[in-house]
Design a protein around this motif. Structure first.
Motif, PDB file in Angstrom:
ATOM      1  N   ALA A 147       0.739  -1.152   0.054  1.00  0.00           N
ATOM      2  CA  ALA A 147       0.177  -0.076  -0.082  1.00  0.00           C
ATOM      3  C   ALA A 147       0.810   1.307  -0.103  1.00  0.00           C
ATOM      4  O   ALA A 147       0.505   2.419  -0.594  1.00  0.00           O
ATOM      5  CB  ALA A 147      -0.824  -0.018   1.217  1.00  0.00           C
ATOM      6  N   HIS A 148       1.864   1.173   0.804  1.00  0.00           N
ATOM      7  CA  HIS A 148       2.848   2.482   0.718  1.00  0.00           C
ATOM      8  C   HIS A 148       3.482   2.592  -0.611  1.00  0.00           C
ATOM      9  O   HIS A 148       3.612   3.844  -1.004  1.00  0.00           O
ATOM     10  CB  HIS A 148       3.858   2.147   1.767  1.00  0.00           C
ATOM     11  CG  HIS A 148       3.450   1.779   3.109  1.00  0.00           C
ATOM     12  ND1 HIS A 148       4.215   0.773   3.954  1.00  0.00           N
ATOM     13  CD2 HIS A 148       2.425   2.174   3.795  1.00  0.00           C
ATOM     14  CE1 HIS A 148       3.436   0.713   4.991  1.00  0.00           C
ATOM     15  NE2 HIS A 148       2.462   1.350   4.959  1.00  0.00           N
ATOM     16  N   LEU A 149       3.943   1.483  -1.129  1.00  0.00           N
ATOM     17  CA  LEU A 149       4.543   1.606  -2.637  1.00  0.00           C
ATOM     18  C   LEU A 149       3.476   2.097  -3.728  1.00  0.00           C
ATOM     19  O   LEU A 149       3.830   2.792  -4.314  1.00  0.00           O
ATOM     20  CB  LEU A 149       5.002   0.165  -3.044  1.00  0.00           C
ATOM     21  CG  LEU A 149       6.203  -0.307  -2.524  1.00  0.00           C
ATOM     22  CD1 LEU A 149       6.423  -1.885  -2.649  1.00  0.00           C
ATOM     23  CD2 LEU A 149       7.492   0.553  -2.624  1.00  0.00           C
ATOM     24  N   GLN A 150       1.981   1.575  -3.540  1.00  0.00           N
ATOM     25  CA  GLN A 150       1.062   2.092  -4.401  1.00  0.00           C
ATOM     26  C   GLN A 150       0.926   3.768  -4.175  1.00  0.00           C
ATOM     27  O   GLN A 150       0.593   4.489  -5.308  1.00  0.00           O
ATOM     28  CB  GLN A 150      -0.071   1.434  -4.148  1.00  0.00           C
ATOM     29  CG  GLN A 150      -1.107   1.756  -5.142  1.00  0.00           C
ATOM     30  CD  GLN A 150      -0.769   0.937  -6.526  1.00  0.00           C
ATOM     31  OE1 GLN A 150      -0.359   0.011  -6.623  1.00  0.00           O
ATOM     32  NE2 GLN A 150      -1.107   1.937  -7.524  1.00  0.00           N
ATOM     33  N   ALA A 155       1.510   8.597  -7.504  1.00  0.00           N
ATOM     34  CA  ALA A 155       2.045   9.965  -7.552  1.00  0.00           C
ATOM     35  C   ALA A 155       3.079  10.165  -8.641  1.00  0.00           C
ATOM     36  O   ALA A 155       3.616  10.970  -8.956  1.00  0.00           O
ATOM     37  CB  ALA A 155       2.556  10.663  -6.262  1.00  0.00           C
ATOM     38  N   GLY A 156       3.369   8.738  -9.639  1.00  0.00           N
ATOM     39  CA  GLY A 156       4.164   8.953 -10.759  1.00  0.00           C
ATOM     40  C   GLY A 156       5.841   8.487  -9.987  1.00  0.00           C
ATOM     41  O   GLY A 156       6.824   8.745 -11.083  1.00  0.00           O
ATOM     42  N   PHE A 157       5.924   8.152  -8.841  1.00  0.00           N
ATOM     43  CA  PHE A 157       7.200   7.756  -8.526  1.00  0.00           C
ATOM     44  C   PHE A 157       7.485   6.178  -8.311  1.00  0.00           C
ATOM     45  O   PHE A 157       6.622   5.475  -7.849  1.00  0.00           O
ATOM     46  CB  PHE A 157       7.388   8.296  -7.029  1.00  0.00           C
ATOM     47  CG  PHE A 157       7.579   9.914  -7.120  1.00  0.00           C
ATOM     48  CD1 PHE A 157       8.064  10.691  -7.839  1.00  0.00           C
ATOM     49  CD2 PHE A 157       6.634  10.540  -6.076  1.00  0.00           C
ATOM     50  CE1 PHE A 157       8.006  11.855  -7.848  1.00  0.00           C
ATOM     51  CE2 PHE A 157       6.377  11.910  -6.019  1.00  0.00           C
ATOM     52  CZ  PHE A 157       7.252  12.424  -6.931  1.00  0.00           C
ATOM     53  N   VAL A 158       8.715   5.616  -8.715  1.00  0.00           N
ATOM     54  CA  VAL A 158       8.922   4.088  -8.653  1.00  0.00           C
ATOM     55  C   VAL A 158      10.462   4.462  -7.877  1.00  0.00           C
ATOM     56  O   VAL A 158      11.511   4.550  -8.681  1.00  0.00           O
ATOM     57  CB  VAL A 158       9.071   3.766  -9.883  1.00  0.00           C
ATOM     58  CG1 VAL A 158       9.458   2.046  -9.784  1.00  0.00           C
ATOM     59  CG2 VAL A 158       7.775   3.737 -10.608  1.00  0.00           C
ATOM     60  N   PRO A 159      10.714   3.857  -6.604  1.00  0.00           N
ATOM     61  CA  PRO A 159      11.871   3.891  -6.099  1.00  0.00           C
ATOM     62  C   PRO A 159      12.748   2.797  -6.725  1.00  0.00           C
ATOM     63  O   PRO A 159      12.172   1.928  -7.289  1.00  0.00           O
ATOM     64  CB  PRO A 159      11.398   3.193  -4.619  1.00  0.00           C
ATOM     65  CG  PRO A 159      10.142   3.054  -4.515  1.00  0.00           C
ATOM     66  CD  PRO A 159       9.470   3.424  -5.655  1.00  0.00           C
ATOM     67  N   HIS A 160      14.247   3.077  -6.514  1.00  0.00           N
ATOM     68  CA  HIS A 160      15.038   2.415  -7.263  1.00  0.00           C
ATOM     69  C   HIS A 160      15.144   1.030  -6.357  1.00  0.00           C
ATOM     70  O   HIS A 160      15.642  -0.146  -7.014  1.00  0.00           O
ATOM     71  CB  HIS A 160      16.407   3.059  -7.148  1.00  0.00           C
ATOM     72  CG  HIS A 160      16.684   4.130  -8.342  1.00  0.00           C
ATOM     73  ND1 HIS A 160      17.316   5.124  -7.658  1.00  0.00           N
ATOM     74  CD2 HIS A 160      16.028   4.511  -9.330  1.00  0.00           C
ATOM     75  CE1 HIS A 160      17.019   6.259  -8.773  1.00  0.00           C
ATOM     76  NE2 HIS A 160      16.303   5.689  -9.733  1.00  0.00           N
ATOM     77  N   LEU A 161      14.803   1.044  -5.080  1.00  0.00           N
ATOM     78  CA  LEU A 161      15.094  -0.073  -4.227  1.00  0.00           C
ATOM     79  C   LEU A 161      14.102   0.133  -3.079  1.00  0.00           C
ATOM     80  O   LEU A 161      14.025   1.175  -2.646  1.00  0.00           O
ATOM     81  CB  LEU A 161      16.773  -0.094  -3.484  1.00  0.00           C
ATOM     82  CG  LEU A 161      17.237  -1.074  -2.887  1.00  0.00           C
ATOM     83  CD1 LEU A 161      18.437  -1.480  -3.143  1.00  0.00           C
ATOM     84  CD2 LEU A 161      16.994  -0.769  -1.500  1.00  0.00           C
ATOM     85  N   ASN A 162      13.609  -0.921  -2.636  1.00  0.00           N
ATOM     86  CA  ASN A 162      12.943  -1.306  -1.316  1.00  0.00           C
ATOM     87  C   ASN A 162      13.895  -2.193  -0.514  1.00  0.00           C
ATOM     88  O   ASN A 162      13.666  -3.501  -0.579  1.00  0.00           O
ATOM     89  CB  ASN A 162      11.591  -1.503  -1.588  1.00  0.00           C
ATOM     90  CG  ASN A 162      10.703  -1.784  -0.380  1.00  0.00           C
ATOM     91  OD1 ASN A 162      11.126  -0.955   0.804  1.00  0.00           O
ATOM     92  ND2 ASN A 162       9.681  -2.495  -0.493  1.00  0.00           N
TER      93      ASN A 162
END
Length: 277
Positions: A147-150, A155-162
């Motif tokens: 849910a946090h990633l969603q 908002a148009g953001f994709v983190p490089h790493l989790n």
């Protein structure tokens, strides 16, 4: 024991992160300085720390004392919830850089989403600005659930790493599937479990005997063979060397599948909806 450098994984922006590094929690500055210097001498090139660990100064001292060029070392650090704002993230980054004694951070992460505070999206947006300015080479998150990633995706953001808690008993398949679909690198913390029960697993011990490795090496091999980055913590030079010595053998497809079958959905995982700092 002769060591080789760990292979690297490529992040979305082309930056390469070593697949295996040194975790530093819960070392203090003095312990971190010694462990980091020692690890780099053995061939480690990824060092993982955080503001909350209270050892960034020691990590920086260890990197400098190693004699290896700064550009060859990949430093990850993370910031706390008090900095979840546009100006706060910059202040957190500059504070970490000062403590580490570096002019840039290789990977800067939001340590916990703290959804009750409700500002992790703002914090991530601020991270993208630091990336544009070159203060950091890559950005990401830690302990983010689907849910946090969603919220970031929307908002148009994709983190490089989790960076998430993950081991053979806690495989976090829902999160890993999202990472694969979005091109996010999975990095694992507590990769060999915290309470030691995992390393007593009969199947894992059997594989260790077969390969002449330790149970920890079998588990770490699973992590890297799964395509993850991982940062086991150790201050002991012999164990540091063992942890890095996992690239000279490979698990068979059958062994890989059997280890994945150890997944236990009931195994407790630290809940980032309830915990954070």
């Amino acid at each position: 024991m002769a060591q080789r450098l760990a292979p690297t994984l490529k992040l979305q922006n082309g930056v390469e992160i070593p697949q295996l590094g040194l975790g530093t929690w819960p070392m203090d500055d003095a312990q971190a300085a010694a462990a980091v210097r020692q690890a780099i001498g053995l061939g480690y090139r990824l060092i993982d720390t955080a503001e909350n660990y209270g050892n960034e100064t020691g990590v920086g001292q260890g990197v400098k004392a190693s004699g290896v060029a700064r550009g060859e070392i990949f430093i990850t650090t993370k910031f706390n919830r008090q900095w979840h704002s546009q100006n706060g993230v910059r202040e957190a980054a500059l504070g970490s850089m000062k403590r580490l004694g570096v002019e840039y951070i290789d990977l800067l992460l939001i340590h916990w989403p703290n959804p009750g505070q409700g500002r992790y999206l703002e914090a991530y947006e601020a991270l993208t600005r630091l990336l544009e300015e070159g203060l950091v080479r890559a950005i990401g998150v830690s302990n983010f659930k689907p849910a946090h990633l969603q919220t970031l995706f929307d908002a148009g953001f994709v983190p490089h790493l989790n960076q998430v808690q993950l081991d053979p008993y806690r495989q976090r398949r829902d999160i890993v599937a999202i990472h694969k679909a979005r091109g996010i690198v999975t990095e694992t913390w507590s990769p060999i479990d915290r309470n030691g029960a995992l390393l007593e697993d009969a199947f894992i011990k059997g594989l260790a005997a077969k390969y002449g490795k330790t149970p920890a090496q079998i588990v770490l091999r699973l992590h890297v063979q799964s395509g993850y980055a991982t940062t086991p913590k150790s201050a002991d030079p012999a164990r540091q060397a063992q942890n890095l010595d996992i690239f000279s053998f490979a698990l068979t497809d059958e062994e890989f599948a059997a280890l994945n079958a150890l997944d236990n959905p009931a195994a407790p995982v630290l809940d980032s909806d309830a915990f954070g700092h």
